[in-house]
Design an enzyme around this catalytic site. Structure first.
Site, short mmCIF file in Angstrom:
data_model
loop_
_atom_site.label_atom_id
_atom_site.label_comp_id
_atom_site.label_asym_id
_atom_site.label_seq_id
_atom_site.Cartn_x
_atom_site.Cartn_y
_atom_site.Cartn_z
N GLY A 516 43.62 52.05 62.04
CA GLY A 516 44.06 50.81 60.95
C GLY A 516 45.16 50.28 61.14
N GLY A 518 47.64 50.78 64.24
CA GLY A 518 48.37 50.99 65.23
C GLY A 518 47.34 51.74 66.35
N LYS A 534 48.37 59.22 66.28
CA LYS A 534 48.51 57.74 65.64
C LYS A 534 49.79 57.05 65.63
CE LYS A 534 47.17 54.97 61.65
NZ LYS A 534 46.53 55.19 60.30
N ASP A 634 39.17 52.18 53.05
CA ASP A 634 39.03 51.41 54.50
C ASP A 634 37.83 52.35 54.87
OD1 ASP A 634 38.64 49.80 56.54
OD2 ASP A 634 40.41 50.42 57.61
#
Ligand code: NAG
Ligand code: NAG
Ligand code: NAG
Ligand code: NAG
Ligand code: NAG
Ligand code: NAG
Length: 823
Positions: A516, A518, A534, A634
């Site tokens: 989302g 990076g 992440k 998302d």
């Protein structure tokens, strides 16, 4: 009248039956006959069939060969690049012995075979090996073909087929992948033999070498590190002045085996299982990073269990230390001491390695190892030597000139002798020969060091205890960003250097894809634990605010269908999240990437239903069961990871939002998410609620059922996206047309239709009409009556509003696709 008609019908039927059997029974085509669409030519033993086919979603017709028992397993295609637009195709043999594929409706030639000879009495036959051949009926030697399909392999390597070169005519036979599971046109990947030096097999992506199965050592290919034995076949590697080829033959001719190069460059071996009437498959090359061709550069060795995996050979140092340390090893290593050439060089032995690239090698089949060594020493540009053949204790000589590249360590490997300056060899030897005194000194200093560590440990422990007693906790993520309630929960704070180390300095080769906000990297902590990291981009738009949300949210969530957060790292500008790593892949991989056949095997209906239920329960937990009310915002297949048991785990909470107890809807001026999964009210007006997640869930459900993406879905009958298509078929009372056909072997029709119904309810245009997740879970797990669905939102692709004034992050996730590329 009626009687007459049925007489004619009957006659026609008989006639067509006769005609078909005339074409199929002989297994041959002659200039007076042809095969038309709908008819097939069966090989003499009945193993293979030739005919016209099309792939699931396309109307294009191809002429191909497949197994009679498994018609989906196409092994060869004639008109790979020139599909027929309708079903008026005819396959004919000309009087000269050329096979031609005609489109009768336009009277054009779409494809033809060729031959340098003309036959007096041509006949084309499908052999029981799957080889389509053109012969001269007057020819006495039955193996003297004018043309054969085995000379033009597609993506399948069959027993008795040759992969390699005819050095006399210059004909190269190589495998080339299909463009996709639907499109047999040549794709990016190929597997072929490079016959420079000692011949070896490469897998290529375009003109780039991506993997090397290596050369032949008498027993196997030197690059077969996974060494999965093939008990039912014998393998042959032939190289002489006329030809170079690789071939396998089955020990038992009643078994089918084929090797397929997939559209993503993965080679798999399929074996037919008579019991299950299906294909068992195994990957050919181990898909680890050391398989990536020349990853570590020259004069290095790739060791998969080492960290970092690239190591310079003894007596060599990185050529570009800075690149090397940041995980770009492509420049490789250089000698610390130059070779002295004729003034005393020697060799260092490496045991158990994949031999280096042999394209600049030289060989002799009869020399002994001692002669080989002498020859290498006598030529200044010779850099290494070994036996050519490992049988009978080792025979023959193989010499390398130039750079030594693409060595890896593995158990089935060979011994390799690498040339070094004599002084360097002494140095290495000295290093490994400790005398007693040195050993004692080392033991002593280690003991002192350990004592020191123990003391420091005790001091730290006492200090920590003291802090606790004073009501302070050691620094952790929650300390930096405390949540609303002061519940005691420690989320480990990782050190930036630890994470950099675990990911090889955030190296590109560790990158799994863009999440989302990076890149996501895979990593291994020192203790061997696999993690996913992440790293939020500095310009990601996710500020401290989102970061904090994500950390606090996920740290509190504990559910078997959610990805677990292990810790975080906040240092300088870096904001990093550390998750448990999923050994398997994300859902989109299973839905969209695999070809029908493979996908069907990996994701059959029971598994699919299991995943749907898991995602629904995970989402229900987010929405209702956890003490917070969380909207994911998302949700999409690439954010759903699957563990080894195909349990789904929802990930990527970067966009999640919490709500106060009473609040159930909110408005934002920063719309983030992914088109195709966003509900209309959210994309258009920025209004989001749990019902926007329900919408996304519905889209995923429909995508799983149809194995099609909502966005980009195309149907010749209309302009709608997948939602529109499903809706139209639903009201036409043809729900099964939405379902991917491959499910139907394993599916329970009423369960599938119920899922489709629930999916349609979830994507209804008006949010209030959509069920809550708790209803969805109930609907999926019981027989409660379902209301009829109303019109879905966004069912025509073109109605998606594109508002330039709003920052819309359309994350086209590459996570899954990069994961499966093995090299
Ligand atoms: C080819 O097309 C012509 C004209 O449409 C038709 O008469 C003929 O029967 C067709 N040939 C075959 C073999 O179908
Ligand atoms: C046959 O066709 C192939 C592919 O079009 C071509 O490479 C080859 O040279 C041709 N051979 C002959 C004998 O014409
Ligand atoms: C091939 O054999 C056929 C009969 O089988 C014969 O009629 C024909 O003349 C022969 N052709 C040649 C070129 O030998
Ligand atoms: C060959 O395979 C078939 C089918 O699996 C089996 O029935 C048969 O016994 C095998 N024959 C030999 C010689 O192994
Ligand atoms: C690694 O370094 C080489 C040479 O310095 C450079 O050409 C290449 O682009 C670098 N690769 C990556 C992935 O940064
Ligand atoms: C060393 O080997 C290379 C490659 O085979 C050859 O070209 C060269 O002539 C050899 N040099 C000597 C001195 O034999």
């Amino acid at each position: 009248m009626q009687a007459l008609r049925s007489f004619f019908t009957c006659l026609f039927f008989l006639f067509s039956l006769l005609r078909i059997s005339a074409a199929t029974a002989l297994g041959t085509i002659t200039p007076s006959g042809y095969i038309r669409d709908g008819e097939t030519l069966v090989s003499v033993g009945g193993s293979y069939e030739l005919g016209f086919f099309s792939r699931a979603k396309s109307k294009s017709r191809y002429v191909g060969i497949w197994y009679t028992d498994s018609t989906d397993a196409v092994v060869w295609v004639a008109n790979r690049e020139t599909p027929l637009g309708d079903s008026s195709g005819l396959l004919k043999l000309t009087e000269q012995g050329v096979l031609v594929l005609l489109l009768n409706s336009s009277n054009s030639i779409v494809w033809s075979s060729n031959s340098s000879r003309i036959a007096g009495n041509p006949v084309s036959q499908l052999l029981d090996s799957g080889n389509l051949v053109v012969q001269d009926g007057n020819e006495t030697n039955p193996d003297n073909f004018l043309w054969q399909s085995f000379d033009y392999p597609c993506h399948t390597f069959l027993p008795e087929m040759k992969i390699g070169w005819d050095l006399v005519t210059g004909l190269e036979r190589y495998l080339s992948s299909w463009k996709s599971a639907e499109d047999p046109a040549p794709g990016e990947f190929s597997a072929r033999i490079d016959y420079r030096g000692l011949p070896q097999i490469f897998s290529m992506k375009g003109a780039k070498k991506v993997g090397r199965a290596g050369s032949w050592n008498g027993l196997h290919l030197t690059g077969f590190s996974s060494g999965q034995p093939n008990p039912i076949a014998t393998i042959e590697f032939v190289w002489n002045k006329d030809e170079v080829y690789y071939q396998f033959r089955l020990l038992n001719r009643s078994v089918f085996q084929r090797l397929v190069l997939s559209p993503l460059g993965v080679s798999r071996r399929f074996t037919w299982e008579y019991q299950t009437h299906g294909w068992e498959f195994a990957s050919i090359l181990q898909a680890d990073r050391c398989e990536s061709y020349a990853l570590c550069g020259a004069y290095t060795i790739c060791k998969i269990n080492n960290s970092p995996i690239c190591v310079c050979l003894k007596g060599f140092v990185p050529k570009s230390p800075q690149d090397w340390n940041s995980g770009n090893w492509s420049d490789g290593c250089v000698r610390t001491t130059p070779l002295a050439c004729n003034h005393g060089d020697g060799f260092l032995t490496y045991n158990g390695v994949k031999l280096p690239d042999t394209s600049s090698s030289w060989y002799d089949k009869s020399m002994s190892l001692e002669q080989c060594k002498g020859l290498c020493l006598g030529n200044c540009s010779c850099t290494a030597y070994t036996n050519l053949d490992v049988r009978e204790g080792g025979t023959g000589c193989l010499l390398w000139f130039d750079n030594i590249i693409d060595i890896r360590e593995f158990t089935l490997g060979q011994d390799l002798y690498i040339r070094m300056a004599a002084s360097e060899i002494d140095h290495v030897k000295k290093k490994s020969n400790f005398n007693k005194r040195q050993l004692l000194a080392i033991l002593l200093s280690s003991a002192v060091f350990l004592m020191g560590m123990l003391i420091v440990g005790i001091i730290l422990y006492i200090r920590k205890k003291k802090l606790r007693n004073e009501g302070l906790r050691p620094k952790d993520c929650r300390e930096e960003y405390p949540g609303e309630d002061g519940e005691d929960m420690e989320l480990p704070l990782f050190d930036l250097t630890t994470i950099a180390k675990a990911t090889n300095g955030f190296s590109n080769s560790n990158k799994l894809g863009e999440g989302g906000f990076g890149p996501v990297y895979k990593g291994t902590l020192i203790e061997g634990k696999e993690i996913a990291v992440k790293r939020l981009s500095k310009n990601s738009g996710q500020g401290m605010r989102e970061f904090r949300t994500e950390v606090i949210l996920i740290a509190r969530l504990q559910h078997r269908n959610l990805v677990k957060l292990l810790g975080c790292c906040i240092q300088k500008d870096e904001k990093i999240l550390i998750y448990e790593s999923m050994p398997s892949k994300s859902l989109d991989f299973y839905i969209f990437v695999f070809s029908d056949q493979e996908g069907q095997k990996l994701l059959d209906w029971p598994k699919c239903f299991h995943i749907i239920g898991g995602v629904a329960r995970g989402l229900l937990y987010l929405h209702q069961d956890s003490r917070l009310r969380i909207i994911h915002r998302d949700l999409k297949p690439s954010n759903i990871l699957l563990d080894d048991n195909m349990n789904p785990k929802i990930s990527d909470f970067g966009l999640a939002k919490t709500f106060g107890g009473e609040q159930s809807q909110a408005n934002t001026n920063r719309v983030v998410g992914t088109y195709g999964y966003m509900s209309p009210e959210y994309a258009a007006d920025g209004i989001f609620s749990m019902k926007s997640d329900v919408f996304s869930f519905g889209v995923i459900l429909l995508e799983m059922l149809s194995r099609n993406k909502n966005r980009g879905f195309r149907h010749p009958d209309h302009d709608h996206n997948l939602l529109g298509h499903a809706w139209i078929r639903w009201i036409q009372d043809k729900p099964l047309e939405v379902i991917d056909k491959t499910f139907c072997d394993s599916c329970n029709i009423s369960e599938v239709i119920r899922c489709l119904h629930v999916g349609l309810l979830c994507v209804q245009r008006v949010p209030e009409d959509r069920p809550s997740m708790s209803s969805v879970v109930l609907m999926l797990s019981s027989d409660v009556a379902l209301p009829p669905p109303k019109q879905p939102g966004f069912y025509t692709e073109r109605s998606v509003p594109e508002s330039p004034s709003r920052a819309i992050l359309c994350s086209e996730n590459t996570f899954s696709t990069t994961l499966i590329e093995p090299r």
